[in-house]
Write a protein that holds these residues in place. Structure first.
Motif, mmCIF file in Angstrom:
data_model
loop_
_atom_site.group_PDB
_atom_site.id
_atom_site.type_symbol
_atom_site.label_atom_id
_atom_site.label_comp_id
_atom_site.label_asym_id
_atom_site.label_seq_id
_atom_site.Cartn_x
_atom_site.Cartn_y
_atom_site.Cartn_z
ATOM 1 N N TYR A 10 0.854 -1.180 0.000
ATOM 2 C CA TYR A 10 0.000 0.000 0.000
ATOM 3 C C TYR A 10 0.891 1.232 0.000
ATOM 4 O O TYR A 10 1.786 1.357 0.840
ATOM 5 C CB TYR A 10 -0.888 -0.010 1.254
ATOM 6 N N VAL A 11 0.658 2.116 -0.969
ATOM 7 C CA VAL A 11 1.463 3.323 -1.119
ATOM 8 C C VAL A 11 0.523 4.500 -1.341
ATOM 9 O O VAL A 11 -0.379 4.416 -2.172
ATOM 10 C CB VAL A 11 2.416 3.205 -2.340
ATOM 11 N N THR A 12 0.727 5.594 -0.624
ATOM 12 C CA THR A 12 -0.041 6.802 -0.902
ATOM 13 C C THR A 12 0.778 7.720 -1.805
ATOM 14 O O THR A 12 2.010 7.663 -1.827
ATOM 15 C CB THR A 12 -0.432 7.548 0.382
ATOM 16 N N ALA A 13 0.054 8.559 -2.563
ATOM 17 C CA ALA A 13 0.688 9.502 -3.487
ATOM 18 C C ALA A 13 -0.022 10.845 -3.382
ATOM 19 O O ALA A 13 -1.165 10.927 -2.920
ATOM 20 C CB ALA A 13 0.607 8.961 -4.908
ATOM 21 N N GLY A 40 -8.426 9.946 -5.078
ATOM 22 C CA GLY A 40 -9.372 10.809 -4.399
ATOM 23 C C GLY A 40 -9.805 10.437 -2.998
ATOM 24 O O GLY A 40 -10.970 10.568 -2.682
ATOM 25 N N HIS A 41 -8.911 10.006 -2.141
ATOM 26 C CA HIS A 41 -9.294 9.813 -0.747
ATOM 27 C C HIS A 41 -8.697 10.943 0.102
ATOM 28 O O HIS A 41 -7.824 11.669 -0.340
ATOM 29 C CB HIS A 41 -8.879 8.429 -0.227
ATOM 30 N N THR A 42 -9.193 11.089 1.295
ATOM 31 C CA THR A 42 -8.714 12.128 2.203
ATOM 32 C C THR A 42 -7.824 11.496 3.261
ATOM 33 O O THR A 42 -8.179 10.483 3.856
ATOM 34 C CB THR A 42 -9.898 12.845 2.886
ATOM 35 N N ALA A 43 -6.680 12.110 3.472
ATOM 36 C CA ALA A 43 -5.752 11.670 4.514
ATOM 37 C C ALA A 43 -5.733 12.710 5.625
ATOM 38 O O ALA A 43 -5.599 13.903 5.359
ATOM 39 C CB ALA A 43 -4.356 11.498 3.944
ATOM 40 N N THR A 55 -6.146 15.764 0.223
ATOM 41 C CA THR A 55 -6.572 14.748 -0.730
ATOM 42 C C THR A 55 -5.337 14.042 -1.272
ATOM 43 O O THR A 55 -4.337 14.687 -1.589
ATOM 44 C CB THR A 55 -7.361 15.393 -1.891
ATOM 45 N N GLU A 56 -5.398 12.736 -1.345
ATOM 46 C CA GLU A 56 -4.307 11.920 -1.885
ATOM 47 C C GLU A 56 -4.901 10.874 -2.815
ATOM 48 O O GLU A 56 -6.110 10.762 -2.966
ATOM 49 C CB GLU A 56 -3.567 11.176 -0.770
ATOM 50 N N ALA A 57 -4.019 10.091 -3.388
ATOM 51 C CA ALA A 57 -4.389 8.887 -4.121
ATOM 52 C C ALA A 57 -3.586 7.759 -3.493
ATOM 53 O O ALA A 57 -2.626 7.994 -2.765
ATOM 54 C CB ALA A 57 -4.058 9.025 -5.601
ATOM 55 N N ALA A 58 -3.992 6.530 -3.762
ATOM 56 C CA ALA A 58 -3.256 5.379 -3.224
ATOM 57 C C ALA A 58 -3.050 4.350 -4.325
ATOM 58 O O ALA A 58 -3.770 4.321 -5.320
ATOM 59 C CB ALA A 58 -3.997 4.765 -2.049
#
Length: 109
Positions: A10-13, A40-43, A55-58
């Motif tokens: 699992y990697v966030t971007a 489009g998820h929120t961290a 807002t990030e992507a994973a």
């Protein structure tokens, strides 16, 4: 001899474009068999003493245990974050044919 374990990584971007760039490169370089983009998820996290919400992507990558360190190093080299989230989770069980496909798609260890 036991088979090389399959891992989910699992990697966030920072955004979907970075996630796509990372995923394509890692699959093209055969460090991962597959990359699933989750845009489009929120961290919500604390960084350098400050509470942040962005807002990030994973990415969810499929690779093997013997390839994890090379994959991790490549992500760190390409990533825009100074400390990217890179978490490896073992696939405790799964479809045997799919897991064999993952092992075949990453370059030989």
């Amino acid at each position: 001899m036991a088979a090389d374990p399959v891992l989910w990584v699992y990697v966030t971007a920072a955004d979907a474009a970075e996630a796509r760039r990372l995923g394509r490169a890692l699959v093209e370089e055969r460090l991962a068999a597959c990359a699933n983009l989750l845009p489009g998820h929120t961290a919500i996290y604390r960084w350098e003493g400050e509470l942040r919400e962005e807002t990030e992507a994973a990415l969810v990558l499929k690779t093997t245990g013997s390839h994890f360190e090379a994959l991790r190093a490549r992500i760190r080299a390409m990533h825009s974050y100074s400390l990217p989230s890179i978490l490896a989770l073992p696939a405790a069980a799964g479809d045997a044919e799919f897991m064999d496909w993952v092992r075949a798609e990453v370059r030989p260890g």
